[in-house]
Write a protein that holds these residues in place. Structure first.
Motif, PDB file in Angstrom:
ATOM      1  N   PHE A 176       0.851  -1.179   0.000  1.00  0.00           N
ATOM      2  CA  PHE A 176       0.000   0.000   0.000  1.00  0.00           C
ATOM      3  C   PHE A 176       0.898   1.244   0.000  1.00  0.00           C
ATOM      4  O   PHE A 176       1.977   1.234   0.606  1.00  0.00           O
ATOM      5  CB  PHE A 176      -0.897   0.023   1.240  1.00  0.00           C
ATOM      6  N   THR A 177       0.454   2.301  -0.650  1.00  0.00           N
ATOM      7  CA  THR A 177       1.236   3.532  -0.661  1.00  0.00           C
ATOM      8  C   THR A 177       0.562   4.578   0.223  1.00  0.00           C
ATOM      9  O   THR A 177      -0.659   4.745   0.217  1.00  0.00           O
ATOM     10  CB  THR A 177       1.368   4.103  -2.082  1.00  0.00           C
ATOM     11  N   VAL A 178       1.382   5.251   1.000  1.00  0.00           N
ATOM     12  CA  VAL A 178       0.958   6.383   1.831  1.00  0.00           C
ATOM     13  C   VAL A 178       1.933   7.507   1.500  1.00  0.00           C
ATOM     14  O   VAL A 178       3.054   7.529   2.001  1.00  0.00           O
ATOM     15  CB  VAL A 178       0.982   6.045   3.327  1.00  0.00           C
ATOM     16  N   GLY A 179       1.501   8.416   0.614  1.00  0.00           N
ATOM     17  CA  GLY A 179       2.428   9.413   0.107  1.00  0.00           C
ATOM     18  C   GLY A 179       3.561   8.722  -0.623  1.00  0.00           C
ATOM     19  O   GLY A 179       3.343   7.884  -1.505  1.00  0.00           O
ATOM     20  N   ALA A 180       4.794   9.060  -0.234  1.00  0.00           N
ATOM     21  CA  ALA A 180       5.970   8.420  -0.849  1.00  0.00           C
ATOM     22  C   ALA A 180       6.397   7.170  -0.092  1.00  0.00           C
ATOM     23  O   ALA A 180       7.407   6.545  -0.423  1.00  0.00           O
ATOM     24  CB  ALA A 180       7.116   9.427  -0.910  1.00  0.00           C
ATOM     25  N   TYR A 181       5.638   6.810   0.918  1.00  0.00           N
ATOM     26  CA  TYR A 181       5.967   5.671   1.763  1.00  0.00           C
ATOM     27  C   TYR A 181       5.229   4.436   1.275  1.00  0.00           C
ATOM     28  O   TYR A 181       4.178   4.534   0.646  1.00  0.00           O
ATOM     29  CB  TYR A 181       5.536   5.974   3.204  1.00  0.00           C
ATOM     30  N   LYS A 182       5.758   3.266   1.586  1.00  0.00           N
ATOM     31  CA  LYS A 182       5.088   2.007   1.258  1.00  0.00           C
ATOM     32  C   LYS A 182       4.878   1.204   2.528  1.00  0.00           C
ATOM     33  O   LYS A 182       5.707   1.224   3.452  1.00  0.00           O
ATOM     34  CB  LYS A 182       5.900   1.199   0.246  1.00  0.00           C
ATOM     35  N   VAL A 183       3.748   0.509   2.579  1.00  0.00           N
ATOM     36  CA  VAL A 183       3.406  -0.360   3.704  1.00  0.00           C
ATOM     37  C   VAL A 183       3.122  -1.746   3.124  1.00  0.00           C
ATOM     38  O   VAL A 183       2.204  -1.914   2.321  1.00  0.00           O
ATOM     39  CB  VAL A 183       2.173   0.161   4.470  1.00  0.00           C
ATOM     40  N   LYS A 184       3.913  -2.733   3.537  1.00  0.00           N
ATOM     41  CA  LYS A 184       3.773  -4.098   3.028  1.00  0.00           C
ATOM     42  C   LYS A 184       3.114  -4.983   4.079  1.00  0.00           C
ATOM     43  O   LYS A 184       3.599  -5.089   5.210  1.00  0.00           O
ATOM     44  CB  LYS A 184       5.139  -4.674   2.650  1.00  0.00           C
ATOM     45  N   ALA A 185       1.986  -5.606   3.731  1.00  0.00           N
ATOM     46  CA  ALA A 185       1.290  -6.515   4.645  1.00  0.00           C
ATOM     47  C   ALA A 185       1.981  -7.873   4.639  1.00  0.00           C
ATOM     48  O   ALA A 185       2.212  -8.455   3.574  1.00  0.00           O
ATOM     49  CB  ALA A 185      -0.165  -6.665   4.222  1.00  0.00           C
ATOM     50  N   ILE A 186       2.325  -8.361   5.821  1.00  0.00           N
ATOM     51  CA  ILE A 186       2.964  -9.675   5.958  1.00  0.00           C
ATOM     52  C   ILE A 186       2.095 -10.520   6.878  1.00  0.00           C
ATOM     53  O   ILE A 186       1.956 -10.213   8.071  1.00  0.00           O
ATOM     54  CB  ILE A 186       4.386  -9.555   6.539  1.00  0.00           C
ATOM     55  N   HIS A 187       1.482 -11.552   6.348  1.00  0.00           N
ATOM     56  CA  HIS A 187       0.577 -12.391   7.136  1.00  0.00           C
ATOM     57  C   HIS A 187       1.398 -13.211   8.127  1.00  0.00           C
ATOM     58  O   HIS A 187       2.267 -13.999   7.750  1.00  0.00           O
ATOM     59  CB  HIS A 187      -0.203 -13.320   6.198  1.00  0.00           C
ATOM     60  N   THR A 188       1.114 -13.016   9.427  1.00  0.00           N
ATOM     61  CA  THR A 188       1.867 -13.683  10.495  1.00  0.00           C
ATOM     62  C   THR A 188       0.908 -14.327  11.498  1.00  0.00           C
ATOM     63  O   THR A 188       0.797 -13.886  12.647  1.00  0.00           O
ATOM     64  CB  THR A 188       2.783 -12.680  11.220  1.00  0.00           C
ATOM     65  N   SER A 239      -3.780 -12.406  12.082  1.00  0.00           N
ATOM     66  CA  SER A 239      -2.721 -11.488  12.513  1.00  0.00           C
ATOM     67  C   SER A 239      -1.776 -11.157  11.362  1.00  0.00           C
ATOM     68  O   SER A 239      -1.293 -12.041  10.651  1.00  0.00           O
ATOM     69  CB  SER A 239      -1.925 -12.099  13.668  1.00  0.00           C
ATOM     70  N   THR A 240      -1.513  -9.867  11.211  1.00  0.00           N
ATOM     71  CA  THR A 240      -0.693  -9.379  10.116  1.00  0.00           C
ATOM     72  C   THR A 240       0.224  -8.280  10.632  1.00  0.00           C
ATOM     73  O   THR A 240      -0.203  -7.421  11.410  1.00  0.00           O
ATOM     74  CB  THR A 240      -1.591  -8.827   8.984  1.00  0.00           C
ATOM     75  N   THR A 241       1.486  -8.328  10.236  1.00  0.00           N
ATOM     76  CA  THR A 241       2.420  -7.260  10.555  1.00  0.00           C
ATOM     77  C   THR A 241       2.589  -6.387   9.322  1.00  0.00           C
ATOM     78  O   THR A 241       2.334  -6.825   8.195  1.00  0.00           O
ATOM     79  CB  THR A 241       3.769  -7.803  11.027  1.00  0.00           C
ATOM     80  N   TYR A 242       3.022  -5.148   9.538  1.00  0.00           N
ATOM     81  CA  TYR A 242       3.138  -4.205   8.422  1.00  0.00           C
ATOM     82  C   TYR A 242       4.567  -3.661   8.352  1.00  0.00           C
ATOM     83  O   TYR A 242       5.035  -2.997   9.281  1.00  0.00           O
ATOM     84  CB  TYR A 242       2.129  -3.069   8.591  1.00  0.00           C
ATOM     85  N   LEU A 243       5.235  -3.975   7.250  1.00  0.00           N
ATOM     86  CA  LEU A 243       6.606  -3.537   7.018  1.00  0.00           C
ATOM     87  C   LEU A 243       6.589  -2.131   6.420  1.00  0.00           C
ATOM     88  O   LEU A 243       5.928  -1.885   5.411  1.00  0.00           O
ATOM     89  CB  LEU A 243       7.305  -4.512   6.062  1.00  0.00           C
ATOM     90  N   LEU A 244       7.315  -1.218   7.049  1.00  0.00           N
ATOM     91  CA  LEU A 244       7.361   0.175   6.612  1.00  0.00           C
ATOM     92  C   LEU A 244       8.594   0.398   5.744  1.00  0.00           C
ATOM     93  O   LEU A 244       9.723   0.106   6.162  1.00  0.00           O
ATOM     94  CB  LEU A 244       7.397   1.107   7.829  1.00  0.00           C
TER      95      LEU A 244
END
Length: 471
Positions: free
Chosen positions: A95-107, A114-119
């Motif tokens: 997912f994009t938030v401005g110039a940032y990316k957020v990656k969903a990692i199913h954990t 439960s999912t963690t989010y890599l910034l």
């Protein structure tokens, strides 16, 4: 780019605010969402996403109100099945938030969704990992909560999933990643979390018992399940609210903010059977309180103890607070799903007292007075701290009835002889005292200052055993 941890001590809860180039995201928000909206407006940013790491058990999330007020899209991880519109992310989706990316990692492990989010920052560098209840500082999420909602999800199965998630999804990531967990010390979602609320993944690999490189799955499961206490009864009720939905906080506040005279308060209490909840300090409660009211002070772990001591989140509640504190009490009740406050005593306890209504009190003694009695009379002493606290150190001859188990163990409090109750500092023992008074016990006293001050007297204390050793 901004990443900010928004920590709420009374719940040991961390939400996160991410902003980049005029877009923002909120991770695991609390029920009252206006502070997040104000934060984004101050940055001239629009909240684009509300990321949920899982269906929370220990608090009601603010994701639905945020969506309603801002139009933000709610994001859950794979397998989540909410009862409202939300985006269910795929494992690895970005997912994009401005110039940032957020990656969903199913954990999966704490729960199946439960999912963690890599910034990932503007330069493509992996910066941090929002771990929810999968990985804490010094601990990992307990795997026994989901089975209270879905019986087939045994704690052993979930612990096995958690082992795989940690080894295969999180531990291979860069050691320099900053770990941003959902909770810190004091939360019931783990058993030995650190007071620190962030750390690097590399340091956690070196110090967190659950991330030992030489630990096999069977050993991990055994160690993870050892020492778990029974979760509070409100946990599965909060899970269902987070899955199915709930009233907006605005509706809850409108229903609750009804000032009542002493007469109207008494009539409504008799008509509804509402719980009378007094949120004043223990010392003030002891000097005088409305009969049958329960004391849980706002200046402690208020929401957690409400959740421990009031089994049904749908229970109607009438509040007694210090003047001006009613809105704070209503808000903090709503954080853990207690949405049925139906009014409060206008101007607090003084209104009741000035109306010449019946008043009850709780007897209190100092540790020095107990020392004198202990030397001669050997009174029965009941310690309401946690078992781990009692096992670590206690008054010789005392018995232990943990506060969260008091309703199941009322028979251990005698009615044919006087006794003394205490906790660590006086907060929990006054909760216990109010419950005992409500149930008909009178011949007891509470120790002001509790065990911490009793240790400074000549009262005989057991030899200290480190709680870590006990675990």
């Amino acid at each position: 780019m901004k990443i900010e941890q928004i920590y709420t001590g009374c719940l040991a809860h961390a939400a996160y605010y991410l902003e980049s180039n005029g877009e923002a995201a909120i991770f695991d928000p609390l029920r009252e969402v206006q502070p997040y909206i104000d934060r984004a407006e101050n940055d001239h940013a629009k909240i684009k996403y509300v990321f949920e790491t899982h269906f929370h058990a220990d608090f009601v999330s603010g994701h639905l109100d945020l969506k309603k007020k801002t139009g933000a899209e709610i994001v859950f991880g794979p397998t989540a099945k909410p009862g409202y519109d939300a985006l269910i992310a795929e494992d690895g989706q970005i997912f994009t938030v401005g110039a940032y990316k957020v990656k969903a990692i199913h954990t999966p492990g704490h729960t199946m969704e439960s999912t963690t989010y890599l910034l990932i920052d503007e330069k493509g560098k992996e910066h941090g990992l929002i771990t929810g209840d999968t990985l804490f500082i010094g601990d990992v999420g307990r795997p026994d909560l989901a089975q209270h909602v879905v019986a087939d999800l045994t704690e052993e199965k979930l612990a096995g999933h958690l082992y795989d998630s940690l080894r295969n999804k999180i531990m291979p990531l860069d050691d320099n990643l900053i770990i941003y967990p959902n909770h810190g010390a004091g939360s019931a979602c783990g058993k030995k979390m650190s007071k620190q609320t962030t750390d690097t993944l590399g340091h956690q690999k070196a110090t967190n018992y659950a991330l030992r490189a030489d630990m096999g799955k069977e050993e991990f499961i055994k160690e993870l399940l050892t020492g778990l206490t029974t979760p509070p009864s409100y946990f599965p009720q909060n899970v269902m609210m987070n899955i199915k939905g709930y009233d907006s906080l605005d509706t809850v506040m409108d229903r609750a903010k009804k000032p009542l005279s002493a007469e109207a308060f008494e009539v409504l209490a008799n008509e509804t059977g509402a719980l009378l909840l007094d949120t004043r300090d223990a010392k003030d409660f002891a000097k005088g309180f409305v009969p049958n009211s329960v004391n849980i002070g706002l200046d402690g772990s208020f929401a957690q103890w409400v959740g421990e001591m009031i089994p049904d989140v749908k229970q109607e509640i009438l509040l007694i607070t210090y003047p001006g504190k009613q809105e704070e009490a209503i808000t903090r009740l709503s954080r853990v799903g207690y949405d049925n406050t139906i009014g409060y005593l206008k101007e607090g306890f003084d209104t009741w007292k000035n109306a010449n209504k019946e008043i009850e009190t709780v007897g209190r003694i100092t540790p020095q007075e107990l020392e004198l009695a202990y030397a001669s009379e050997k009174p029965l002493i009941i310690d309401v701290r946690k078992k781990s606290e009692f096992d670590s150190e206690h008054v010789i001859g005392a018995i232990n009835v943990p506060l969260n188990e008091i309703n199941r163990n009322l028979a251990r409090f005698p009615k044919d002889r006087p006794f003394v109750i205490h906790c660590a500092g006086g907060y929990r023992s006054m909760i216990a005292a109010s419950i005992l008074k409500q149930r008909g016990w009178d011949d007891f006293v509470d120790v002001a200052g509790g065990f911490e001050e009793m240790k400074n007297t000549g009262i005989r204390i057991s030899e200290y055993v480190c709680p870590t050793t006990l675990l």
